[in-house]
Design an enzyme around this catalytic site. Structure first.
Site, PDB file in Angstrom:
ATOM      1  N   ASN A   1       1.088  -1.117   0.194  1.00 37.54           N
ATOM      2  CA  ASN A   1       0.172   0.312  -0.247  1.00 37.54           C
ATOM      3  C   ASN A   1       0.881   1.279   0.190  1.00 37.54           C
ATOM      4  OD1 ASN A   1      -1.768  -1.535   0.265  1.00 37.54           O
ATOM      5  ND2 ASN A   1      -2.866  -1.447   2.151  1.00 37.54           N
TER       6      ASN A   1
ATOM      7  N   HIS B   1     -18.262  35.074 -32.515  1.00 33.78           N
ATOM      8  CA  HIS B   1     -18.856  34.357 -32.980  1.00 33.78           C
ATOM      9  C   HIS B   1     -18.310  34.256 -34.157  1.00 33.78           C
ATOM     10  CE1 HIS B   1     -22.011  35.880 -29.345  1.00 33.78           C
ATOM     11  NE2 HIS B   1     -21.255  37.463 -29.997  1.00 33.78           N
TER      12      HIS B   1
ATOM     13  N   SER C   1      -5.170  12.577 -49.232  1.00 33.44           N
ATOM     14  CA  SER C   1      -6.405  11.423 -49.089  1.00 33.44           C
ATOM     15  C   SER C   1      -6.159   9.904 -50.131  1.00 33.44           C
ATOM     16  CB  SER C   1      -7.775  12.639 -50.057  1.00 33.44           C
ATOM     17  OG  SER C   1      -8.774  11.435 -50.029  1.00 33.44           O
TER      18      SER C   1
ATOM     19  N   LYS D   1      -6.259  16.819 -51.876  1.00 37.55           N
ATOM     20  CA  LYS D   1      -5.838  17.228 -50.355  1.00 37.55           C
ATOM     21  C   LYS D   1      -4.714  17.115 -49.555  1.00 37.55           C
ATOM     22  CE  LYS D   1      -9.743  17.293 -48.491  1.00 37.55           C
ATOM     23  NZ  LYS D   1     -10.228  16.523 -48.196  1.00 37.55           N
TER      24      LYS D   1
ATOM     25  N   ASN E   1      -4.839  17.217 -45.605  1.00 40.28           N
ATOM     26  CA  ASN E   1      -5.812  17.545 -44.571  1.00 40.28           C
ATOM     27  C   ASN E   1      -5.074  17.779 -43.324  1.00 40.28           C
ATOM     28  OD1 ASN E   1      -7.645  16.459 -46.020  1.00 40.28           O
ATOM     29  ND2 ASN E   1      -6.981  14.212 -45.839  1.00 40.28           N
TER      30      ASN E   1
ATOM     31  N   GLU F   1      -6.655  17.852 -36.022  1.00 43.35           N
ATOM     32  CA  GLU F   1      -7.768  17.404 -36.015  1.00 43.35           C
ATOM     33  C   GLU F   1      -7.412  16.002 -34.070  1.00 43.35           C
ATOM     34  OE1 GLU F   1      -9.565  17.550 -40.195  1.00 43.35           O
ATOM     35  OE2 GLU F   1      -8.684  15.700 -39.699  1.00 43.35           O
TER      36      GLU F   1
END
Length: 457
Positions: free
Chosen positions: A110, A156, A277, A283, A285, A290
């Site tokens: 412990n 916004h 891709s 592409k 990416n 991400e």
């Protein structure tokens, strides 16, 4: 080798053994367990539980074991022992025989695991503090490189007022600085030594726990044995630090993903942190960003899991606490990897300055300046606000920015507007007016960058 079993008459079911054993993940505490065992051997020698020769033999065997398994720690995970403590003790007995069985005198798994975990957390915090600083330095380099590049500021996700890209970078640098302080505080709080608390009531041997704590680099010993073996605040605090910081990284990733999009085209990410891709050859990416955004959920999930595990545990140690490690290990690894990856993103980031400045000029981000201009001419702010709203609507219909409207067009809405309006509508003027601490004026940005260079070293 089980460290218990004298009062049992049956072997554990193999399914229970798999369910109960933790070596498959707590093998990562190998070096911490050896370090704690060395300190405990020396503490036992000081109270004459071990002779000087026995202590020397144990220390030699522990050092040999650590050297032997250095770089091979993952092999420990499949050794078949119940946990890392069982593994180290078994290997020690193989090296020094019955003497290896004496080392556990006065010690429990412990307080042993509580110590191992604190040593791990302290070391991990030190590494993470370095990683935060490394990312801050990359952000600072970019902020320094692109001083003066006017950038559209948003609220916004609508263009609001012009800022600079440097100011944008410094905003996230401030978040990371809070992450650094938060983690430093967590490290300071966990820096007490639980070894000598035994199972829950304290060791029965007259160990100098303060000296023991000092030998392991702690600022002091824990003051309550019940708390010491059941305390996992440091796990939850590190996971909290990780979660807040990952939220910051996720926000930064999201901003950069938007700015890297074909619609914005403000920045270009390096080939080193992007992928293509399998179908669409054009592409590129932003996978690194991400993944940072996506991995935030798993780190926050680890915090929630830890809080939920501990929320209803009675004192002192309960086996539930075995669940503290997998989430912690994964979350801290993930946080560290994401800090490193974001630093890599900023190493070779490129700005499309023409596109950025064109965007900063669009969106009528100088409308607030026109309102302030009217106020300076004696127009009440609420009236000025309404007038400028009408001017913007007219400019949109005419497909013109405010600075291209004629004085005659302006005066359709308020007669006080004259030729002196044009200088205040320029982006440079807008920035220069905000020459307050924390503002976007280039003078303030330069001062902040120089201060941060000294702060970060």
């Amino acid at each position: 080798m089980a460290l218990w079993g004298g009062r049992f008459t049956q072997d554990s079911d193999v399914r229970f053994k798999h369910f109960n054993d933790s070596l498959r993940f707590d093998y990562r505490l190998f070096h911490e367990d050896v370090e704690g065992s060395r300190a405990w051997a020396q503490a036992l020698a000081k109270v004459n539980v071990l002779s000087e020769q026995e202590c020397a033999d144990l220390l030699r065997a522990l050092n040999e074991l650590e050297q032997e398994m250095s770089g091979r720690e993952q092999e420990i995970a499949v050794a078949g022992d119940e946990d890392i403590h069982s593994y180290v003790e078994r290997r020690l007995i193989e090296k020094v025989g019955a003497l290896g069985k004496k080392l556990h005198t006065g010690r429990s798994r412990n307080d042993q695991v509580a110590l191992d975990l604190k040593l791990f957390c302290r070391s991990a915090a030190d590494d993470l503090l370095k990683a935060i600083r490394a990312l801050q330095r990359e952000l600072l380099k970019v902020a320094d490189q692109y001083q003066g590049v006017i950038f559209p500021g948003y609220t916004h996700l609508q263009r609001a007022q012009p800022v600079t890209f440097s100011h944008f970078c410094l905003a996230y640098l401030q978040m990371l600085d809070r992450d650094f302080v938060r983690l430093s505080n967590a490290r300071n709080l966990l820096n007490t030594c639980p070894l000598g608390s035994a199972a829950l009531a304290g060791t029965a041997y007259p160990i100098d726990r303060e000296a023991l704590a000092q030998s392991l680099g702690f600022k002091g010993a824990t003051h309550n044995s019940l708390d010491a073996v059941s305390d996992r605040d440091h796990v939850m605090e590190l996971l909290s630090c990780a979660s807040v910081s990952m939220v910051h990284l996720s926000r930064l990733a999201e901003d950069l993903i938007i700015y890297n999009s074909g619609e914005a085209n403000f920045i270009e990410l390096s080939d080193k942190v992007t992928s293509g891709s399998s179908l669409m050859p054009q592409k590129k990416n932003p996978d690194a960003l991400e993944l940072i955004r996506g991995k935030t959920g798993r780190v926050v999930g680890a915090l929630m899991g830890s809080l939920t595990t501990v929320k209803a545990l009675p004192l002192a140690y309960d086996k539930d606490l075995q669940e503290d490690k997998e989430g912690l290990f994964d979350a801290l690894d993930t946080w560290h990897e994401c800090l490193d990856m974001m630093a890599l993103v900023f190493e070779d980031i490129k700005l499309n300055t023409d596109k950025i400045e064109a965007a900063a000029k669009g969106g009528y981000s100088n409308a607030t300046e026109l309102a302030d201009y009217l106020v300076s001419k004696g127009v009440p702010f609420r009236e000025a606000h309404s007038v400028v709203g009408q001017v913007v609507l007219y400019a949109i219909e005419q497909k013109k920015p405010l600075e291209e409207l004629s004085v005659a067009e302006f005066q359709k809405f308020n007669a006080v507007i004259s030729d002196d309006v044009y200088p205040i509508l320029s982006l440079q003027s807008i920035l220069a007016k905000r020459n307050v601490l924390g503002g976007v004026a280039l003078e303030q940005t330069r001062a902040e960058i120089e201060a941060l260079k000294k702060h970060l070293g």
